[in-house]
Design a protein around this motif. Structure first.
Motif, short mmCIF file in Angstrom:
data_model
loop_
_atom_site.label_atom_id
_atom_site.label_comp_id
_atom_site.label_asym_id
_atom_site.label_seq_id
_atom_site.Cartn_x
_atom_site.Cartn_y
_atom_site.Cartn_z
N MET A 47 56.93 1.73 70.28
CA MET A 47 56.15 2.36 69.22
C MET A 47 55.83 3.84 69.49
O MET A 47 54.81 4.36 69.08
CB MET A 47 54.86 1.56 68.95
N ARG A 48 56.75 4.51 70.16
CA ARG A 48 56.65 5.96 70.37
C ARG A 48 57.79 6.64 69.63
O ARG A 48 58.84 6.05 69.45
CB ARG A 48 56.74 6.29 71.86
N PRO A 49 57.61 7.89 69.22
CA PRO A 49 58.73 8.61 68.62
C PRO A 49 59.72 9.05 69.69
O PRO A 49 59.35 9.18 70.85
CB PRO A 49 58.06 9.82 67.96
N PRO A 50 60.99 9.28 69.33
CA PRO A 50 61.99 9.71 70.30
C PRO A 50 61.63 11.02 71.00
O PRO A 50 61.86 11.19 72.18
CB PRO A 50 63.26 9.88 69.48
N PHE A 109 70.08 3.51 61.08
CA PHE A 109 69.62 4.87 60.75
C PHE A 109 70.11 5.29 59.37
O PHE A 109 69.34 5.78 58.55
CB PHE A 109 70.09 5.86 61.81
N ASN A 110 71.39 5.08 59.10
CA ASN A 110 71.96 5.46 57.79
C ASN A 110 71.27 4.72 56.65
O ASN A 110 70.99 5.31 55.61
CB ASN A 110 73.46 5.19 57.76
N GLY A 111 71.00 3.44 56.85
CA GLY A 111 70.30 2.66 55.84
C GLY A 111 68.88 3.17 55.62
O GLY A 111 68.39 3.21 54.48
N THR A 112 68.23 3.56 56.70
CA THR A 112 66.87 4.08 56.60
C THR A 112 66.85 5.41 55.84
O THR A 112 66.00 5.62 54.97
CB THR A 112 66.25 4.26 58.01
N VAL A 113 67.78 6.30 56.15
CA VAL A 113 67.87 7.58 55.43
C VAL A 113 68.10 7.32 53.95
O VAL A 113 67.44 7.91 53.09
CB VAL A 113 69.00 8.47 55.99
N HIS A 134 59.97 13.08 65.60
CA HIS A 134 58.81 13.61 66.31
C HIS A 134 57.50 12.89 66.01
O HIS A 134 56.54 13.05 66.76
CB HIS A 134 58.62 15.09 65.99
N ILE A 135 57.42 12.13 64.92
CA ILE A 135 56.15 11.54 64.52
C ILE A 135 56.23 10.02 64.37
O ILE A 135 55.38 9.29 64.89
CB ILE A 135 55.65 12.18 63.21
N MET A 136 57.23 9.53 63.65
CA MET A 136 57.32 8.10 63.35
C MET A 136 57.52 7.25 64.60
O MET A 136 58.38 7.55 65.42
CB MET A 136 58.49 7.84 62.38
N PRO A 137 56.72 6.19 64.75
CA PRO A 137 56.91 5.29 65.91
C PRO A 137 58.19 4.47 65.75
O PRO A 137 58.56 4.09 64.65
CB PRO A 137 55.67 4.40 65.87
N HIS A 138 58.87 4.23 66.86
CA HIS A 138 60.10 3.44 66.87
C HIS A 138 59.87 2.18 67.68
O HIS A 138 59.41 2.24 68.82
CB HIS A 138 61.23 4.26 67.49
N HIS A 139 60.18 1.06 67.07
CA HIS A 139 59.96 -0.22 67.73
C HIS A 139 60.69 -0.29 69.08
O HIS A 139 60.14 -0.74 70.08
CB HIS A 139 60.42 -1.35 66.82
#
Length: 67
Positions: free
Chosen positions: A46-49, A4-8, A37-42
């Motif tokens: 592939m759904r958002p949290p 997460f930190n790397g992605t931010v 709310h929008i980005m899919p998560h593997h």
């Protein structure tokens, strides 16, 4: 969370120049809303949290019960 930190850092902090701490906070808050709310998560098939439908349900009912 290291990922997460790397992605931010990659998608927000390294992508723009900021003129103030307030500007950084605003941009991160917008990005966090999209991330949650929008980005899919593997890892979530592939759904958002927090799918938008659940957020809308909370706004309508005022309930914090997700069930």
């Amino acid at each position: 969370n290291k990922h997460f930190n790397g992605t931010v850092r990659h998608e927000v902090l390294n992508a723009e120049w900021f003129n103030s701490v307030h500007q950084v906070q605003t941009v991160i808050n917008v990005w966090l809303r999209q991330y949650n709310h929008i980005m899919p998560h593997h890892g979530l098939n592939m759904r958002p949290p927090v799918p938008e439908t659940l957020v809308e349900k909370l706004k309508i009912t005022g309930s914090e019960n997700w069930g």
